[in-house]
Enzyme design. Structure first.
Site, PDB file in Angstrom:
ATOM      1  N   LYS A  85      69.754  -3.099   5.738  1.00  0.00           N
ATOM      2  CA  LYS A  85      69.393  -3.768   6.975  1.00  0.00           C
ATOM      3  C   LYS A  85      68.160  -3.106   7.589  1.00  0.00           C
ATOM      4  CE  LYS A  85      74.165  -5.174   7.805  1.00  0.00           C
ATOM      5  NZ  LYS A  85      74.750  -4.547   6.599  1.00  0.00           N
TER       6      LYS A  85
ATOM      7  N   GLU B 289      83.054  -8.860  -0.260  1.00  0.00           N
ATOM      8  CA  GLU B 289      83.632  -8.159   0.883  1.00  0.00           C
ATOM      9  C   GLU B 289      84.198  -9.152   1.892  1.00  0.00           C
ATOM     10  OE1 GLU B 289      81.039  -6.851   4.118  1.00  0.00           O
ATOM     11  OE2 GLU B 289      79.360  -7.091   2.727  1.00  0.00           O
TER      12      GLU B 289
END
Length: 304
Positions: A160, A26
């Protein structure tokens, strides 16, 4: 992604023609996830880590409205240093192309573009997921629904830890996204090696992951993503006590300042960086480098 034009960088184009293993990367981590000027150096290091394992890196991004799989160094530099780079999820790609934007792809859009390009393995840091208090805000990352319909293997350090990890795992299960731990039965929490949630499946080698990729190729009923959860060693994780303290403070400050929607994750990550004196950034870098290494090993094994 049908009908959406993709241009391939020279290194990736050559790899596609020769059948060499490719790993998608990414670009949001470069433009928005890492501070300047370190972001460009680290972006190059990520690519070199993939090459060192015998695979070809394909960093995906948009330059002047052109979607590119395999940014060259000049394009990488532009996305790392320009102030006009926007974050592009899947829904943003067409309008960004039409307006000639410079954009960095998220986990969702990188996954979709990579799959459309025939790339089976993608390395990232941590996935997006269900946000805390999502029952009130309905705030959920587009990563989840995209992974539900995209046949790609994503190597990450879980999700996360600033998110609702348990709810995210429930959503992944509901959406039919496979999750397997790499040499662990404990789902990692990005900064932390163990989020406190168990996993049903574990693999011990890149070859085992490659066999799962091979098995999926011939089954139309199994076209969702496979998430390979790759935890940091305990010695490399963020100190759990410091993590918990900073997270509690960050959530309080976020509520105090009325931060919501797209601003939540950048706010929390920036707060962690500042209040761990950079320790969280060091962990973030170790995560993406380790995941890139494993993803490359998987891509090589899958190509045999």
């Amino acid at each position: 992604m049908n009908g959406f034009e993709i241009r391939y960088g020279p290194e990736v184009d050559a790899a596609r023609r020769s059948g060499a293993p490719i790993v998608a990367l990414e670009s949001t981590i470069i433009s928005h996830g890492l501070p300047r000027p370190d972001n460009l150096r680290i972006a190059r290091e990520i690519e070199d880590t993939v090459r060192a394992q015998g695979a070809v890196p394909a960093t995906i991004g948009m330059v002047d409205g052109e979607l590119i799989v395999g940014l060259d160094d000049a394009q990488l530099t532009r996305l790392a240093t320009s102030d006009d780079v926007v974050k592009l999820s899947v829904r943003d790609l067409a309008i960004a192309a039409a307006t000639g934007a410079n954009g960095a792809t998220t986990v969702a859009s990188t996954s979709a573009v990579a799959a459309a390009a025939g790339i089976e393995v993608f390395a990232t840091g941590g996935l997006g997921g269900v946000h805390r208090l999502a029952s009130e805000s309905f705030d959920e990352s587009a990563d989840l629904v995209t992974l539900a319909r995209t046949p790609i293997c994503v190597v990450s350090a879980g999700v996360k830890s600033i998110l609702d990890v348990g709810a995210t795992l429930e959503r992944l299960e509901t959406l039919g996204v496979g999750v397997v731990g790499y040499r662990t039965r404990k789902f990692p929490g990005f900064y932390l090696s163990d989020s406190g949630f168990p996993l049903d499946w574990s693999v011990d080698s890149p070859e085992q992951v490659a066999r799962a990729i091979h098995a999926r190729r011939g089954h139309r009923a199994s076209q969702s993503a496979l998430v390979v959860a790759n935890p940091l060693p305990l010695s490399e994780q963020l100190d759990p006590a410091l993590h918990d303290q900073v997270l509690t403070e960050a959530l309080h400050e976020m509520k105090l300042h009325g931060v919501s929607g797209k601003g939540v994750t950048p706010f929390l990550l920036a707060y962690f960086h500042e209040h761990t004196l950079g320790a969280s950034l060091d962990v973030n870098i170790r995560i993406i480098l380790r995941n890139s290494e494993l993803a490359a090993q998987i891509a090589v094994a899958a190509g045999k």
